[in-house]
Design a protein around this motif. Structure first.
Motif, mmCIF file in Angstrom:
data_model
loop_
_atom_site.group_PDB
_atom_site.id
_atom_site.type_symbol
_atom_site.label_atom_id
_atom_site.label_comp_id
_atom_site.label_asym_id
_atom_site.label_seq_id
_atom_site.Cartn_x
_atom_site.Cartn_y
_atom_site.Cartn_z
ATOM 1 N N ARG A 38 40.275 43.933 30.389
ATOM 2 C CA ARG A 38 40.641 43.945 31.816
ATOM 3 C C ARG A 38 40.079 42.716 32.535
ATOM 4 N N ARG A 39 38.849 42.382 32.231
ATOM 5 C CA ARG A 39 38.177 41.324 32.988
ATOM 6 C C ARG A 39 38.602 39.920 32.574
ATOM 7 N N TYR A 40 38.781 39.690 31.279
ATOM 8 C CA TYR A 40 38.864 38.304 30.811
ATOM 9 C C TYR A 40 40.189 37.912 30.153
ATOM 10 N N LEU A 41 41.076 38.864 29.873
ATOM 11 C CA LEU A 41 42.299 38.499 29.154
ATOM 12 C C LEU A 41 43.131 37.483 29.929
ATOM 13 N N GLY A 42 43.228 37.652 31.248
ATOM 14 C CA GLY A 42 44.033 36.737 32.053
ATOM 15 C C GLY A 42 43.590 35.294 31.943
#
Length: 570
Positions: free
Chosen positions: A355-359
């Motif tokens: 959720r935090r870092y995939l983008g």
């Protein structure tokens, strides 16, 4: 007699040499060497090496010194397709069926979230700018739709290159690999529908239903062609067991597959990705070595691919309003992908690191976007945005400029994502463990030796009471004089009476191979494999005849497996 023939042969050789174009060979050598030097420089700055390749390409290409011009890039187009094919094949090899069974719902939600997020946000921003410029709602919407569709694509090549460079492993790496691989299919779908809508809006021919049919046939064709090729390669791997020949067969099949995909107007990456995906799931063990060999083989190809990618980025003489679109495109695309990925991961309750870092790992844009922009220019090249600029040319220039920008920021953000998630350096293989060990790390020091004058009847008890199949035979000075193996005893098994009067030195064999504790484990295991030895004596560094241990290949394999698993843990 031979003189006229030799003279004629020399003349043919000279004529051939005069006609050879050495420019291509110079470009290949110069690009690879320059790319590697650029990568080394950037690695010292702790920046991903792929950025070094691209920057060298920019310096020597259209935007810099123009050592490589557009005609050179066009001449090397077949090589670019080959590189894309290898990239697709290796990316597909990382798409394990068990991961899709476990995370398929999460991957689908994230894919749609980040892809559609970039599509809508970029499309709206570009459409607003174009409407303000042209005051034509049809041209504005058409331009926004095409830019939005291209914005949904993520470059798998540079993303995967960073993951491999930093040996990343974990749920974020798995998710990132799957998303960038599947992004191609989504981008193609949006592009096919988007360009058809743009043609309809600007008064051209075509229909949405025809576009849907064409996209479906293209996707099915890519999957079908790749799957059939995977079955063919499976058959080859089952018949050919030499790694070098397996690699040669795989490269040949890849070239044939790429040529068929191009001739049928099917996406090369999606086709070869299907080949890799199907192969790794139907013959996982046999294909694992092939993927490793292909990855090692592909290094100079990767270097050249990214250098050429940087060389072809020509963005000179762009109007100010197009630069505004470029800036809004980059902002909108980055925001859309990060927000969409977060929403998709949140809805499916993905792991916190996803959720935090995939983008952060979805910024890179490369060959797919450039290819789609070129295709769009063919469809929309006659539509004029201003008096001097056609819509097709605006799309090519704009996408080239955005690709330049996001390729400069994309690889570092991928590195940042895997660093924040704690997944850097966890992709440890058995080969890594073996390369890091010496014989001393795995040898058994609880050694049992057999005196050379010991009766065979007593020596046989050693084999019954201990686990080894080979034992050093030593003299009274504890110097190794030979090897007694279970096979030696089997050779005289029928004559049991002789066991009472024969001694170990009568049936032992000379020491074929011995090692010292400081020997690299990799070299020793390779030698054992060549000599078909399962156990080998270890002798002192200072005294090559004094045994200090035994190396058991089977036990080494168990220790390597355990250590590999331990090092992969967070």
């Amino acid at each position: 007699m031979l003189k006229p023939f030799v003279k004629s042969y020399q003349e043919r050789i000279n004529n051939t040499m005069e006609n050879v174009n050495f420019t291509i060979m110079f470009i290949l050598g110069f690009s690879i060497l320059g790319g590697l030097m650029g990568a080394s420089f950037f690695q010292k700055l702790r920046i991903p090496q792929v950025l070094g390749y691209i920057v060298i390409g920019l310096i020597i290409g259209e935007s810099g010194l123009r050592i490589i011009n557009r005609s050179d890039v066009i001449a090397l187009q077949p090589f670019t397709f080959f590189a894309l094919g290898i990239i697709g094949f290796l990316v597909g090899g990382g798409l394990k069926g068990e991961n899709f069974k476990k995370y398929g719902r999460q991957f689908s939600a994230i894919l749609l979230g980040e892809g559609l997020g970039a599509f809508f946000l970029v499309g709206i921003l570009v459409a607003l700018i174009m409407f303000k410029l042209s005051h034509n709602i049809s041209i504005a919407v058409a331009t926004g739709v095409v830019f939005g569709a291209i914005a949904s694509a993520t470059d798998p090549a540079s993303t995967i290159d960073v993951l491999w460079e930093y040996r990343a492993l974990g749920i974020l790496t798995t998710s990132l690999t799957a998303i960038v691989a599947l992004d191609d299919a989504l981008a193609m779908t949006l592009y096919g529908l988007g360009t058809s809508a743009a043609q309809i809006l600007t008064g051209g021919s075509g229909s949405i239903l025809e576009a849907i049919e064409k996209v479906a046939l293209t996707l099915l064709g890519a999957v079908g062609l790749g799957a059939i090729s995977a079955l063919a390669l499976k058959f080859i791997l089952q018949k050919v067991h030499q790694p070098e020949r397996s690699l040669a067969f795989a490269v040949g099949l890849l070239l044939l597959l790429i040529s068929m995909a191009i001739s049928l107007d099917i996406d090369v990456i999606l086709t070869t990705m299907t080949l890799g995906c199907v192969l790794t799931n139907i013959v996982p063990r046999q294909s694992e070595k092939l993927f490793n060999h292909m990855r090692n083989f592909s290094t100079p190809i990767y270097v050249l691919f990214f250098v050429l990618a940087g060389a072809r980025m020509g963005i000179s003489r762009m109007p100010i309003w197009l630069w505004v679109i470029v800036i809004l495109y980059v902002i909108g695309r980055s925001t859309g992908k990060m927000t969409g990925a977060y929403l998709g991961a949140s809805i499916t309750h993905s792991a916190p690191v996803v959720r935090r870092y995939l983008g952060l790992g979805l910024f890179a844009q490369g060959g797919v976007a450039i290819g789609l922009s070129i295709m769009a220019s063919h469809h929309l090249g006659k539509i004029m945005v201003t008096e001097n600029l056609a819509l097709g040319d605006a799309i090519i220039s704009g996408v080239a400029a955005t690709t330049l920008i996001v390729q400069l920021i994309g690889p570092p953000t991928v590195k940042l994502a895997i660093k924040l998630s704690g997944e850097i350096g966890r992709n440890i293989t058995k080969e890594d463990v073996i390369n890091s060990w010496k014989v001393a790390d795995v040898m058994d020091t609880d050694i049992v030796t057999i005196p050379e004058n010991e009766p065979l009847s007593r020596a046989a008890q050693t084999f019954v009471n201990q686990d080894y199949l080979v034992y050093p035979v030593v003299n009274r000075h504890n110097k190794i004089v030979g090897i007694l193996s279970l096979q030696n005893l089997k050779d005289i098994l029928d004559d049991r009476d002789s066991w009472n009067w024969l001694v170990a030195s009568d049936v032992m064999t000379p020491v074929q191979y011995r090692v010292v504790p400081s020997s690299p484990l990799k070299e020793v295991l390779e030698q054992c494999n060549q000599l078909h030895i399962d156990q080998i004596p270890v002798v002192k560094e200072s005294d090559g005849d004094a045994p200090v241990g035994i190396l058991d290949v089977a036990k080494v394999e168990q220790l390597v497996d355990k250590e590999t698993l331990r090092r992969q843990q967070p």
